[in-house]
Motif scaffolding. Structure first.
Motif, PDB file in Angstrom:
ATOM      1  N   ARG A  28       0.821  -1.214   0.000  1.00  0.00           N
ATOM      2  CA  ARG A  28       0.000   0.000   0.000  1.00  0.00           C
ATOM      3  C   ARG A  28       0.858   1.268   0.000  1.00  0.00           C
ATOM      4  O   ARG A  28       1.886   1.344   0.674  1.00  0.00           O
ATOM      5  CB  ARG A  28      -0.908   0.000   1.235  1.00  0.00           C
ATOM      6  CG  ARG A  28      -1.733   1.261   1.424  1.00  0.00           C
ATOM      7  CD  ARG A  28      -2.503   1.225   2.720  1.00  0.00           C
ATOM      8  NE  ARG A  28      -3.563   0.231   2.689  1.00  0.00           N
ATOM      9  CZ  ARG A  28      -4.780   0.447   2.193  1.00  0.00           C
ATOM     10  NH1 ARG A  28      -5.082   1.631   1.697  1.00  0.00           N
ATOM     11  NH2 ARG A  28      -5.682  -0.498   2.203  1.00  0.00           N
ATOM     12  N   ASP A  29       0.428   2.237  -0.775  1.00  0.00           N
ATOM     13  CA  ASP A  29       0.995   3.595  -0.816  1.00  0.00           C
ATOM     14  C   ASP A  29       2.366   3.673  -1.475  1.00  0.00           C
ATOM     15  O   ASP A  29       2.969   4.754  -1.499  1.00  0.00           O
ATOM     16  CB  ASP A  29       1.078   4.207   0.592  1.00  0.00           C
ATOM     17  CG  ASP A  29      -0.282   4.443   1.217  1.00  0.00           C
ATOM     18  OD1 ASP A  29      -1.269   4.550   0.467  1.00  0.00           O
ATOM     19  OD2 ASP A  29      -0.357   4.503   2.460  1.00  0.00           O
ATOM     20  N   THR A  30       2.875   2.571  -2.008  1.00  0.00           N
ATOM     21  CA  THR A  30       4.152   2.659  -2.719  1.00  0.00           C
ATOM     22  C   THR A  30       3.918   3.264  -4.104  1.00  0.00           C
ATOM     23  O   THR A  30       2.840   3.087  -4.696  1.00  0.00           O
ATOM     24  CB  THR A  30       4.809   1.279  -2.866  1.00  0.00           C
ATOM     25  OG1 THR A  30       3.938   0.418  -3.608  1.00  0.00           O
ATOM     26  CG2 THR A  30       5.092   0.676  -1.493  1.00  0.00           C
ATOM     27  N   LEU A  34       0.562   2.626  -6.576  1.00  0.00           N
ATOM     28  CA  LEU A  34      -0.305   3.752  -6.907  1.00  0.00           C
ATOM     29  C   LEU A  34      -0.311   4.016  -8.410  1.00  0.00           C
ATOM     30  O   LEU A  34      -1.371   4.300  -8.995  1.00  0.00           O
ATOM     31  CB  LEU A  34       0.144   4.998  -6.148  1.00  0.00           C
ATOM     32  CG  LEU A  34      -0.065   4.959  -4.628  1.00  0.00           C
ATOM     33  CD1 LEU A  34       0.567   6.178  -3.975  1.00  0.00           C
ATOM     34  CD2 LEU A  34      -1.557   4.896  -4.289  1.00  0.00           C
ATOM     35  N   THR A 149     -12.502   8.782   5.983  1.00  0.00           N
ATOM     36  CA  THR A 149     -11.651   8.173   4.950  1.00  0.00           C
ATOM     37  C   THR A 149     -12.278   6.944   4.309  1.00  0.00           C
ATOM     38  O   THR A 149     -11.905   6.569   3.201  1.00  0.00           O
ATOM     39  CB  THR A 149     -10.282   7.751   5.531  1.00  0.00           C
ATOM     40  OG1 THR A 149     -10.474   6.703   6.485  1.00  0.00           O
ATOM     41  CG2 THR A 149      -9.580   8.931   6.182  1.00  0.00           C
ATOM     42  N   ASP A 151     -12.173   3.973   6.028  1.00  0.00           N
ATOM     43  CA  ASP A 151     -11.517   2.808   6.624  1.00  0.00           C
ATOM     44  C   ASP A 151     -12.252   2.274   7.853  1.00  0.00           C
ATOM     45  O   ASP A 151     -11.801   1.335   8.507  1.00  0.00           O
ATOM     46  CB  ASP A 151     -10.063   3.123   6.984  1.00  0.00           C
ATOM     47  CG  ASP A 151      -9.935   4.204   8.054  1.00  0.00           C
ATOM     48  OD1 ASP A 151     -10.976   4.731   8.507  1.00  0.00           O
ATOM     49  OD2 ASP A 151      -8.793   4.523   8.424  1.00  0.00           O
ATOM     50  N   TYR A 619      -9.971   1.873  -2.116  1.00  0.00           N
ATOM     51  CA  TYR A 619      -8.585   1.844  -1.645  1.00  0.00           C
ATOM     52  C   TYR A 619      -8.497   1.789  -0.127  1.00  0.00           C
ATOM     53  O   TYR A 619      -7.564   1.207   0.428  1.00  0.00           O
ATOM     54  CB  TYR A 619      -7.839   3.069  -2.175  1.00  0.00           C
ATOM     55  CG  TYR A 619      -6.339   3.021  -1.950  1.00  0.00           C
ATOM     56  CD1 TYR A 619      -5.568   2.053  -2.571  1.00  0.00           C
ATOM     57  CD2 TYR A 619      -5.707   3.947  -1.126  1.00  0.00           C
ATOM     58  CE1 TYR A 619      -4.189   2.002  -2.387  1.00  0.00           C
ATOM     59  CE2 TYR A 619      -4.332   3.908  -0.922  1.00  0.00           C
ATOM     60  CZ  TYR A 619      -3.583   2.928  -1.554  1.00  0.00           C
ATOM     61  OH  TYR A 619      -2.218   2.868  -1.352  1.00  0.00           O
ATOM     62  N   ASN A 620      -9.467   2.390   0.561  1.00  0.00           N
ATOM     63  CA  ASN A 620      -9.441   2.410   2.027  1.00  0.00           C
ATOM     64  C   ASN A 620     -10.303   1.317   2.650  1.00  0.00           C
ATOM     65  O   ASN A 620     -10.573   1.358   3.854  1.00  0.00           O
ATOM     66  CB  ASN A 620      -9.898   3.780   2.544  1.00  0.00           C
ATOM     67  CG  ASN A 620      -8.951   4.894   2.139  1.00  0.00           C
ATOM     68  OD1 ASN A 620      -7.749   4.693   2.046  1.00  0.00           O
ATOM     69  ND2 ASN A 620      -9.502   6.078   1.892  1.00  0.00           N
ATOM     70  N   MET A 652     -10.147   5.852  -4.905  1.00  0.00           N
ATOM     71  CA  MET A 652      -8.985   6.116  -4.061  1.00  0.00           C
ATOM     72  C   MET A 652      -9.356   6.779  -2.737  1.00  0.00           C
ATOM     73  O   MET A 652      -8.550   6.789  -1.809  1.00  0.00           O
ATOM     74  CB  MET A 652      -7.972   6.974  -4.818  1.00  0.00           C
ATOM     75  CG  MET A 652      -7.488   6.354  -6.124  1.00  0.00           C
ATOM     76  SD  MET A 652      -6.800   4.679  -5.924  1.00  0.00           S
ATOM     77  CE  MET A 652      -5.310   5.036  -4.997  1.00  0.00           C
TER      78      MET A 652
END
Length: 691
Positions: A28-30, A34, A149, A151, A619-620, A652
């Motif tokens: 995630r978040d790399t 992305l 968010t 999540d 994504y969340n 996202m």
């Protein structure tokens, strides 16, 4: 017809060495991850760009059916009426109250109303999910929680309704629940563990620092939840896994005291407690499966915490009727039953004969929407069907008289009788009869039509027929809509659920395939006009049947799909994995590993032709991680042998439920419907191109 994709190159994900070549997508978040997700989003947008006018048309016509400025049915409580109001242009309803009229009517006095909460101002055009909205017993304070968010981790707030002052509570990793004690100063809330499981119950007294730990549940299979009993006199702490439960109780007047266990957990025993009155005496009411899988109702003395030996049968177990729940009022109890695949409300007024609520349709959705105040002799039912907009019906508990208080309006031309709602039965390979709910235009009964078939089939959840403003955009264009009530759901009771879980999971997929084959054989539709859809565990269903019988379907939509089930269940560090063992099994056990591997959509992608496929992820999302959809699509791209559309859209800024806000939700539906219409060659309302 589908857009020409020759001018656009589909993203091809890197394959690493090892058993799971796309595991790198879980980082995630790399930048690499992305970039891949953004490339997939750009590809999806490019290939569906020519559908933009159709999407806008769909959005406008769906929105045009909805009364954008509307008032909810007020709920009376104490000296107030509580209600919400939606306003055209706003994504979220605002929350209000006004003084309760002297005649006890539902008439709102706008001149005296108070605005309690405006989520539109809080959202600031971003994601927003309102968790708890709870008024204190003295009506002076509002406790609410927000997820900004997607999540599903919430921030807690308390608002002083007189001054308007808002206090953010200094607690992290909260599940969003907040339960008031009767002193209107003490709040109970739950904290999440590293796997996103509510596992600690905390107690906070307003004005004091910090919170006290009340209870900690170490078993990773169990969720923790605190709620107020119907009587408002007791608090109940429920600990439950998929197969076992345990309740602890506390007098709501003494929140600093300790909870007491109502009945220690025994593996396989599920029970759910409420507190109310029977013949004028305070009693515990316990819905339990100790006498059979379809549950029975027991009662027990409430002047002390009773032992199980003191439980007395009030409603015995039935082999044919499932007791799904109950609602308590001071002088009546209302049973939520399920018989023959349909929901039933049975009322038992004290001192009077029991009766069942009578309804006009053959297939429908029905539940107790609001039991109102405990002392009330009325409750509110929500009733709807595939072709009938939702109604809120007031039921007089003593007489059985019904009165429609509110019906969801449908703006523009609409006649429920223009559409026919039916209940069909498909025969699965093992002879099991599987119910199907179907709606289509009355004028289309004698010919095959394009069909949108929906399924879920997990956790014992029942997909009762519901009305949809958006769905009219299908029906008006001659597209039918059907729900496959497959095993794994709860439509035909607990046995139906158990027959579609663990070692029986293949039944869920076989049932769905049987429903599709039945709809084709009966001339309702044809394989080249059949679109299928499902989300979450329903996305697993879609992925499995696409691998097993792809030729049956023209197009498919999978929303936040649980398609990487084997790898997810092998990783106990992921959110919710351990709690899911009771549903799917623990693949650390060799036989379970083999069983899941045999149907897991990601592992079983084959070198074969697949229908056109639109996959949507968040994504969340903390329930089904975004990478499940991404890995599945990546593998499909390299193995499928057709040129049909394969699209991945990752929201996202959203979680498991998609984008927040009612207008964004309509745009999401418009995207999916336009995708289906493109595949079916549906050009405009009532018009079909050759497919």
């Amino acid at each position: 017809m589908p857009a020409n994709n020759s001018a656009h190159r589909a993203p091809i994900a890197r394959q690493d060495q090892g058993a799971d070549p796309y595991a790198w997508l879980q980082a995630r978040d790399t930048p690499e991850v992305l970039a891949y997700l953004q490339a997939e989003n750009a590809y999806q947008e490019a290939l569906l760009a020519d559908q933009a006018p159709l999407r806008e048309q769909l959005f406008q016509e769906i929105k045009g059916r909805i009364l954008e400025t509307d008032l909810s049915l007020p709920s009376p409580w104490g000296p107030w009426l509580y209600y919400t109001r939606t306003t055209a242009g706003d994504e979220y309803p605002r929350h209000y109250r006004c003084p309760r009229p002297a005649d006890d009517s539902n008439t709102v006095d706008q001149a005296q109303e108070q605005l309690l909460l405006d989520p539109n101002a809080l959202a600031n055009h971003g994601f927003l999910s309102l968790g708890t909205f709870s008024i204190s017993q003295d009506h002076r304070l509002l406790a609410y929680s927000l997820d900004t968010t997607g999540d599903e981790v919430y921030t807690l707030y308390v608002k002083d309704l007189a001054s308007g002052a808002i206090t953010e509570l200094p607690f992290e990793d909260c599940d969003g629940s907040m339960t008031w004690a009767n002193d209107s100063q003490t709040l109970f809330f739950a904290e999440l563990d590293d796997t996103h499981r509510p596992w600690r119950l905390m107690r906070h007294r307003l004005g004091q620092d910090g919170a006290d730990l009340v209870f900690e549940e170490p078993d990773g299979r169990f969720f923790l939840h605190c709620y107020r009993a119907s009587s408002e006199r007791q608090l109940v702490l429920l600990l439950n896994s998929k197969t076992t439960s345990e309740a602890w109780v506390l007098d709501a007047e003494t929140p600093q005291a300790e909870f007491t266990c109502l009945a220690p957990r025994v593996e396989g025993h599920e029970y759910f407690a409420d507190h109310g009155q029977l013949d004028g005496q305070w009693r515990w009411f316990i819905r339990s499966n100790q006498d059979g899988i379809n549950f029975a109702l027991f009662h027990a003395p409430a002047d002390h915490v009773p032992t199980r030996a003191q439980w007395q049968v009030l409603v015995p177990h039935s082999d044919t009727v499932m007791l799904e729940g109950l609602s308590l009022n001071a002088t009546a109890l209302s049973l939520s039953l399920r018989e023959g695949g349909l929901p039933i409300i049975e009322v038992r007024p004290q001192g009077l004969a029991a009766y069942r609520v009578e309804l006009p349709d053959a297939a429908y959705s029905l539940y107790v929407q609001d039991s109102l105040e405990f002392s009330s002799t009325r409750i509110r039912l929500r009733y709807e069907s595939l072709n009938r907009p939702a109604q809120v019906r007031q039921l007089d508990l003593h007489t059985g008289a019904q009165h429609v208080l509110k019906q969801t309006p449908v703006l523009g031309p609409f006649e429920a009788d223009d559409y026919v709602s039916q209940r069909l039965w498909a025969t699965a390979g093992d002879g099991t009869q599987v119910p199907i709910s179907l709606v289509r235009r009355r004028t289309d009964l004698d010919r095959p039509v394009p069909l949108y078939l929906y399924g879920y089939g997990a956790y014992g959840e029942s997909l009762d027929p519901w009305f949809s403003h958006a769905r009219l955009s299908l029906l008006e264009r001659g597209v039918g809509f059907a729900i496959a009530h497959v095993r794994g759901g709860g439509e035909l009771g607990e046995a139906w659920y158990r027959a579609g879980k663990q070692e029986h999971k293949q039944n869920t997929f076989d049932d769905f395939i049987a429903c599709a084959e039945h709809l084709i054989a009966e001339g309702v539709t044809t394989a080249d006009r059949l679109a299928i859809s499902g989300g979450s565990a329903g996305g697993l269903l879609i992925g499995a049947v696409l691998n097993q019988r792809p030729e049956l379907f023209r197009a498919a939509i999978a929303e936040v799909p649980f398609v990487d089930v084997l790898n997810t269940m092998l990783d106990p560090e992921l959110p919710l994995t351990v709690t899911e063992y009771d549903e799917w099994g623990n693949p650390q056990e060799p036989d379970v590993h083999a069983r899941i591997k045999a149907y897991a959509p990601y592992e079983n992608v084959k070198a074969q032709a697949y229908p056109a496929l639109l996959v949507v992820a968040g994504y969340n999302d903390s329930r089904v991680q975004y990478w499940e959809a991404a890995k599945w699509v990546a593998r499909l791209r390299t193995r499928k042998t057709d040129d049909n559309l394969l699209l991945l859209k990752t929201e996202m800024g959203a979680g498991h439920g998609g984008m927040s806000g009612r207008y964004q939700g309509l745009r999401d539906v418009a995207l999916e419907y336009a995708f289906v219409f493109g595949e079916m060659g549906i050009l405009e309302r009532g018009s079909l191109a050759s497919s």
